[in-house]
Design an enzyme around this catalytic site. Structure first.
Site, PDB file in Angstrom:
ATOM      1  CG  ASP A 113      -1.894   1.022   1.382  1.00  0.00           C
ATOM      2  OD1 ASP A 113      -1.998   1.999   0.822  1.00  0.00           O
ATOM      3  OD2 ASP A 113      -3.126   0.718   1.683  1.00  0.00           O
ATOM      4  CE  LYS A 141      -5.324  -1.223  -1.188  1.00  0.00           C
ATOM      5  NZ  LYS A 141      -5.853  -0.689   0.016  1.00  0.00           N
TER       6      LYS A 141
HETATM    7  P1  IMP Z   1       1.818  -0.632   3.840  1.00  0.00           P
HETATM    8  O1  IMP Z   1       2.760  -0.734   4.798  1.00  0.00           O
HETATM    9  O2  IMP Z   1       0.936   0.793   3.905  1.00  0.00           O
HETATM   10  O3  IMP Z   1       2.373  -0.827   2.331  1.00  0.00           O
HETATM   11  O4  IMP Z   1       0.815  -1.827   4.039  1.00  0.00           O
HETATM   12  C1  IMP Z   1       0.985  -2.827   3.955  1.00  0.00           C
HETATM   13  C2  IMP Z   1       0.138  -3.721   4.903  1.00  0.00           C
HETATM   14  O5  IMP Z   1      -1.397  -3.051   5.065  1.00  0.00           O
HETATM   15  C3  IMP Z   1      -0.356  -4.766   4.516  1.00  0.00           C
HETATM   16  O6  IMP Z   1       0.446  -6.008   4.571  1.00  0.00           O
HETATM   17  C4  IMP Z   1      -1.830  -5.161   4.902  1.00  0.00           C
HETATM   18  O7  IMP Z   1      -1.852  -5.774   6.308  1.00  0.00           O
HETATM   19  C5  IMP Z   1      -2.369  -3.828   5.360  1.00  0.00           C
HETATM   20  N1  IMP Z   1      -3.254  -3.402   4.084  1.00  0.00           N
HETATM   21  C6  IMP Z   1      -2.970  -2.439   3.283  1.00  0.00           C
HETATM   22  N2  IMP Z   1      -4.127  -2.244   2.242  1.00  0.00           N
HETATM   23  C7  IMP Z   1      -5.152  -3.164   2.828  1.00  0.00           C
HETATM   24  C8  IMP Z   1      -6.282  -3.592   2.330  1.00  0.00           C
HETATM   25  O8  IMP Z   1      -6.806  -3.098   1.316  1.00  0.00           O
HETATM   26  N3  IMP Z   1      -7.013  -4.389   2.826  1.00  0.00           N
HETATM   27  C9  IMP Z   1      -6.382  -5.224   4.110  1.00  0.00           C
HETATM   28  N4  IMP Z   1      -5.248  -4.770   4.446  1.00  0.00           N
HETATM   29  C10 IMP Z   1      -4.413  -3.772   3.972  1.00  0.00           C
END
Ligand code: IMP
Length: 190
Positions: A113, A141
């Site tokens: 994300d 994303k």
């Molecule tokens: P980041 O650190 O912002 O890249 O987020 C990664 C983590 O956020 C993932 O491993 C998920 O656990 C959680 N996450 C991000 N987007 C979603 C989503 O759309 N649904 C469920 N979990 C998400």
């Protein structure tokens, strides 16, 4: 057939989700990803690192597509609270418990994300002097990514919708759904 889609809408806690990517599409893509990884130039006994909790189902399916000897280890990282990132990483699980030095590492993530989780994990792993680090994620994303990480393999690039299923959760729910579902057409809760 709006009615049919409505029929399949599911409720998790206070939110509704609509079908998004089917079980069949996921399994076909995971098989393709495995085949591609089988062609990568990797040293002996690469180490897969599955990021808990969200990637446990993807990691299990992907690992069974691999035709080389590999080990797997699990690490528990958490940056999400409901449908939003908390903006910091909490390492909740025990340490890896396997050697990383001089090994080819393949991180298996459910979704990238903001990229913070992967950015953090890559920094931590680099301290242990692996031969290489690759990131494989089921979902990405791209519009949301803020942190500079290179993702080597992506199952599906998706818009910024919040999704659940196939290991991903909303407040601990929905991980056992066989397909992926996205938040039904309303704004995310504040
Ligand atoms: P980041 O650190 O912002 O890249 O987020 C990664 C983590 O956020 C993932 O491993 C998920 O656990 C959680 N996450 C991000 N987007 C979603 C989503 O759309 N649904 C469920 N979990 C998400």
């Amino acid at each position: 057939m709006v009615a049919a889609i409505e029929d399949q809408r599911i409720q998790l806690a206070d939110l509704s989700f609509d079908p998004y990517i089917s079980e069949e599409e996921i399994s076909q893509r995971v098989a393709e990803m495995g085949q591609e990884i089988n062609g990568w130039d990797l040293g002996p006994k690469p180490l897969l690192i599955s990021v808990l909790n969200g990637s446990f189902i993807f990691a299990a399916d992907l690992m069974r597509q691999l035709d080389f000897t590999a080990e797997i280890a699990f690490i528990q990282l958490n940056s999400y609270d409901g449908t939003r990132s908390k903006g910091e990483i909490v390492m909740e699980g025990a340490q890896l418990g396997v050697p990383v030095r001089n090994r080819d590492i393949i991180i298996i993530e459910d979704i990238v994300d903001s990229g913070l989780t992967m950015f953090y994990l890559v920094q931590e792993l680099k301290k242990r002097l692996p031969a290489s680090i690759r990131i494989v994620t089921l979902l990405h994303k791209p519009e949301m990514q803020e942190f500079p990480v290179t993702v080597d393999q992506i199952g599906f690039s998706i818009p910024s919708d919040f999704v659940v299923g196939y290991g991903l959760d909303y407040r601990g729910l929905g991980r056992n759904l066989k397909g992926l579902y996205k938040l039904a057409g309303q704004d995310l809760p504040a």
